[in-house]
Design a protein around this motif. Structure first.
Motif, PDB file in Angstrom:
ATOM      1  N   GLU A 149       3.742 -13.286  -2.060  1.00  0.00           N
ATOM      2  CA  GLU A 149       3.499 -14.585  -2.687  1.00  0.00           C
ATOM      3  C   GLU A 149       2.859 -14.424  -4.062  1.00  0.00           C
ATOM      4  O   GLU A 149       3.107 -15.221  -4.971  1.00  0.00           O
ATOM      5  CB  GLU A 149       2.650 -15.463  -1.775  1.00  0.00           C
ATOM      6  N   ALA A 150       2.022 -13.406  -4.227  1.00  0.00           N
ATOM      7  CA  ALA A 150       1.423 -13.161  -5.533  1.00  0.00           C
ATOM      8  C   ALA A 150       2.499 -12.763  -6.541  1.00  0.00           C
ATOM      9  O   ALA A 150       2.507 -13.233  -7.688  1.00  0.00           O
ATOM     10  CB  ALA A 150       0.362 -12.071  -5.432  1.00  0.00           C
ATOM     11  N   ALA A 151       3.418 -11.897  -6.132  1.00  0.00           N
ATOM     12  CA  ALA A 151       4.507 -11.487  -7.012  1.00  0.00           C
ATOM     13  C   ALA A 151       5.407 -12.671  -7.354  1.00  0.00           C
ATOM     14  O   ALA A 151       5.855 -12.823  -8.488  1.00  0.00           O
ATOM     15  CB  ALA A 151       5.318 -10.371  -6.364  1.00  0.00           C
ATOM     16  N   LEU A 152       5.661 -13.521  -6.372  1.00  0.00           N
ATOM     17  CA  LEU A 152       6.476 -14.717  -6.616  1.00  0.00           C
ATOM     18  C   LEU A 152       5.831 -15.627  -7.653  1.00  0.00           C
ATOM     19  O   LEU A 152       6.526 -16.310  -8.410  1.00  0.00           O
ATOM     20  CB  LEU A 152       6.693 -15.485  -5.310  1.00  0.00           C
ATOM     21  N   SER A 153       4.497 -15.639  -7.673  1.00  0.00           N
ATOM     22  CA  SER A 153       3.784 -16.494  -8.632  1.00  0.00           C
ATOM     23  C   SER A 153       3.618 -15.814  -9.983  1.00  0.00           C
ATOM     24  O   SER A 153       2.986 -16.365 -10.889  1.00  0.00           O
ATOM     25  CB  SER A 153       2.414 -16.879  -8.071  1.00  0.00           C
ATOM     26  N   GLY A 154       4.169 -14.601 -10.123  1.00  0.00           N
ATOM     27  CA  GLY A 154       4.120 -13.904 -11.399  1.00  0.00           C
ATOM     28  C   GLY A 154       2.873 -13.087 -11.633  1.00  0.00           C
ATOM     29  O   GLY A 154       2.619 -12.638 -12.754  1.00  0.00           O
ATOM     30  N   LYS A 155       2.084 -12.866 -10.573  1.00  0.00           N
ATOM     31  CA  LYS A 155       0.861 -12.077 -10.718  1.00  0.00           C
ATOM     32  C   LYS A 155       1.152 -10.596 -10.472  1.00  0.00           C
ATOM     33  O   LYS A 155       1.983 -10.244  -9.631  1.00  0.00           O
ATOM     34  CB  LYS A 155      -0.198 -12.523  -9.700  1.00  0.00           C
ATOM     35  N   ASP A 156       0.458  -9.742 -11.212  1.00  0.00           N
ATOM     36  CA  ASP A 156       0.474  -8.326 -10.883  1.00  0.00           C
ATOM     37  C   ASP A 156      -0.408  -8.121  -9.653  1.00  0.00           C
ATOM     38  O   ASP A 156      -1.327  -8.906  -9.382  1.00  0.00           O
ATOM     39  CB  ASP A 156      -0.056  -7.494 -12.049  1.00  0.00           C
ATOM     40  N   VAL A 157      -0.143  -7.037  -8.913  1.00  0.00           N
ATOM     41  CA  VAL A 157      -0.792  -6.852  -7.617  1.00  0.00           C
ATOM     42  C   VAL A 157      -1.346  -5.443  -7.458  1.00  0.00           C
ATOM     43  O   VAL A 157      -0.648  -4.460  -7.743  1.00  0.00           O
ATOM     44  CB  VAL A 157       0.203  -7.124  -6.459  1.00  0.00           C
TER      45      VAL A 157
ATOM     46  N   GLY B 102       9.404  -9.128 -12.584  1.00  0.00           N
ATOM     47  CA  GLY B 102       8.855  -8.271 -13.622  1.00  0.00           C
ATOM     48  C   GLY B 102       7.366  -8.023 -13.467  1.00  0.00           C
ATOM     49  O   GLY B 102       6.666  -7.779 -14.452  1.00  0.00           O
ATOM     50  N   THR B 103       6.870  -8.083 -12.249  1.00  0.00           N
ATOM     51  CA  THR B 103       5.447  -7.871 -11.994  1.00  0.00           C
ATOM     52  C   THR B 103       5.193  -6.424 -11.575  1.00  0.00           C
ATOM     53  O   THR B 103       6.102  -5.708 -11.134  1.00  0.00           O
ATOM     54  CB  THR B 103       4.934  -8.801 -10.883  1.00  0.00           C
ATOM     55  N   VAL B 104       3.945  -6.011 -11.708  1.00  0.00           N
ATOM     56  CA  VAL B 104       3.526  -4.666 -11.310  1.00  0.00           C
ATOM     57  C   VAL B 104       2.873  -4.737  -9.938  1.00  0.00           C
ATOM     58  O   VAL B 104       1.971  -5.545  -9.714  1.00  0.00           O
ATOM     59  CB  VAL B 104       2.534  -4.075 -12.328  1.00  0.00           C
ATOM     60  N   VAL B 105       3.321  -3.895  -9.031  1.00  0.00           N
ATOM     61  CA  VAL B 105       2.709  -3.802  -7.700  1.00  0.00           C
ATOM     62  C   VAL B 105       2.242  -2.365  -7.503  1.00  0.00           C
ATOM     63  O   VAL B 105       3.050  -1.443  -7.483  1.00  0.00           O
ATOM     64  CB  VAL B 105       3.691  -4.200  -6.580  1.00  0.00           C
ATOM     65  N   GLN B 106       0.948  -2.181  -7.394  1.00  0.00           N
ATOM     66  CA  GLN B 106       0.381  -0.848  -7.179  1.00  0.00           C
ATOM     67  C   GLN B 106      -0.336  -0.815  -5.843  1.00  0.00           C
ATOM     68  O   GLN B 106      -1.092  -1.733  -5.505  1.00  0.00           O
ATOM     69  CB  GLN B 106      -0.601  -0.482  -8.290  1.00  0.00           C
ATOM     70  N   ILE B 107      -0.094   0.256  -5.106  1.00  0.00           N
ATOM     71  CA  ILE B 107      -0.706   0.407  -3.790  1.00  0.00           C
ATOM     72  C   ILE B 107      -1.850   1.412  -3.866  1.00  0.00           C
ATOM     73  O   ILE B 107      -1.770   2.404  -4.585  1.00  0.00           O
ATOM     74  CB  ILE B 107       0.330   0.862  -2.741  1.00  0.00           C
ATOM     75  N   CYS B 108      -2.904   1.152  -3.137  1.00  0.00           N
ATOM     76  CA  CYS B 108      -4.097   1.999  -3.169  1.00  0.00           C
ATOM     77  C   CYS B 108      -3.824   3.320  -2.438  1.00  0.00           C
ATOM     78  O   CYS B 108      -4.064   3.453  -1.249  1.00  0.00           O
ATOM     79  CB  CYS B 108      -5.267   1.267  -2.521  1.00  0.00           C
ATOM     80  N   THR B 109      -3.300   4.284  -3.182  1.00  0.00           N
ATOM     81  CA  THR B 109      -3.041   5.624  -2.637  1.00  0.00           C
ATOM     82  C   THR B 109      -3.825   6.639  -3.453  1.00  0.00           C
ATOM     83  O   THR B 109      -3.271   7.599  -3.978  1.00  0.00           O
ATOM     84  CB  THR B 109      -1.541   5.948  -2.668  1.00  0.00           C
TER      85      THR B 109
ATOM     86  N   TRP C 117      -2.159  -8.946   6.732  1.00  0.00           N
ATOM     87  CA  TRP C 117      -1.961  -9.950   5.694  1.00  0.00           C
ATOM     88  C   TRP C 117      -1.453  -9.350   4.386  1.00  0.00           C
ATOM     89  O   TRP C 117      -1.138 -10.074   3.435  1.00  0.00           O
ATOM     90  CB  TRP C 117      -3.259 -10.707   5.420  1.00  0.00           C
ATOM     91  N   HIS C 118      -1.371  -8.037   4.267  1.00  0.00           N
ATOM     92  CA  HIS C 118      -1.013  -7.405   2.997  1.00  0.00           C
ATOM     93  C   HIS C 118       0.329  -7.876   2.446  1.00  0.00           C
ATOM     94  O   HIS C 118       0.426  -8.279   1.284  1.00  0.00           O
ATOM     95  CB  HIS C 118      -0.985  -5.883   3.147  1.00  0.00           C
ATOM     96  N   ALA C 119       1.372  -7.787   3.247  1.00  0.00           N
ATOM     97  CA  ALA C 119       2.719  -8.102   2.762  1.00  0.00           C
ATOM     98  C   ALA C 119       2.836  -9.552   2.333  1.00  0.00           C
ATOM     99  O   ALA C 119       3.384  -9.852   1.263  1.00  0.00           O
ATOM    100  CB  ALA C 119       3.751  -7.785   3.843  1.00  0.00           C
ATOM    101  N   GLN C 120       2.341 -10.453   3.163  1.00  0.00           N
ATOM    102  CA  GLN C 120       2.424 -11.883   2.854  1.00  0.00           C
ATOM    103  C   GLN C 120       1.769 -12.204   1.511  1.00  0.00           C
ATOM    104  O   GLN C 120       2.358 -12.872   0.653  1.00  0.00           O
ATOM    105  CB  GLN C 120       1.720 -12.680   3.961  1.00  0.00           C
ATOM    106  N   LEU C 121       0.575 -11.716   1.316  1.00  0.00           N
ATOM    107  CA  LEU C 121      -0.157 -12.010   0.086  1.00  0.00           C
ATOM    108  C   LEU C 121       0.500 -11.357  -1.132  1.00  0.00           C
ATOM    109  O   LEU C 121       0.595 -11.977  -2.202  1.00  0.00           O
ATOM    110  CB  LEU C 121      -1.602 -11.536   0.215  1.00  0.00           C
TER     111      LEU C 121
END
Length: 216
Positions: free
Chosen positions: A81-89, A113-120, A74-78
């Motif tokens: 859609e979160a980025a599309l709604s303007g949320k940082d992730v 213009g959203t921030v997407v950070q992956i748990c690394t 479910w990671h990619a889908q969520l």
């Protein structure tokens, strides 16, 4: 782990949680409410909103960012859609299951213009940073071969078909994955918070392929 780590940051206020298991959803709300009540000394400082549909949560204008700690499929889908709604992730690994999904998420985040950070987080562990410094400074000699091994989960036992708990939206939980019968071993424990079964390779027999969930 993600929830407790986020709540400790003073710049963050957790105001909502979302889960397909109503028992875990209520437990999440209780954890958040009780944390802020203890921290502030105000019993009703936070009245955490609960959502069993993430799309409804993403519509809320007072939510600036989301933490995604769902099963991998479910990671990619969520995130998209979160980025599309303007949320940082902030999303648990793996980010996506395909290169195409990753490209789409990257493009949308850049567009919005959203921030997407992956748990690394392993990249920032002190022993890993020290190892990198030793290698880059030639302390181990000339590097000519790199071998990488990631330990995997052991194979799980044969999973026995079980009735779906009333508190779980199992059809939604499956998402775009092949349709298989429900087994507690393959999802998550109904009592406690032990390691979820979907991280192991169980002997399940698919009964049909499902239509992938739209990514837009």
């Amino acid at each position: 782990m993600d929830l407790s780590g986020v709540m400790r940051r003073d710049v963050v206020r957790v105001i909502a949680c979302c889960d397909l298991d109503s028992n875990r959803l209520k437990a999440g709300k209780d954890i958040i409410d009780q944390y802020y009540a203890k921290k502030t000394g105000q019993k009703d400082y936070i009245n955490t909103k609960m959502y069993d549909n993430y799309r409804e949560m993403l519509l809320q204008k007072d939510i600036d960012a989301v933490v995604i700690s769902t099963p991998d499929h479910w990671h990619a889908q969520l995130a998209i859609e979160a980025a599309l709604s303007g949320k940082d992730v902030f999303c648990q690994k793996p980010t996506t299951l395909t290169i195409a999904e990753g490209r789409l998420l990257s493009d949308i985040a850049k567009q919005k213009g959203t921030v997407v950070q992956i748990c690394t987080q392993h990249r920032t562990f002190p022993f890993n940073k020290t190892a990198c410094e030793l290698i880059r400074n030639g302390r181990i000699g000339k590097l000519h071969t790199v071998k990488i091994n990631i330990g995997g989960e052991s194979a799980g036992p044969v999973a026995v078909e079980m009735p779906v708990p009333k508190n779980l939206n199992y059809n939604m939980w499956l998402g775009s994955t092949p349709e298989v019968f429900y087994t507690e071993m393959g999802v998550h424990p109904q009592t406690g918070y032990g390691r979820p079964g979907w991280m192991k390779r169980h002997h399940l027999v698919p009964v049909g392929l499902r239509t992938p969930v739209s990514t837009i």
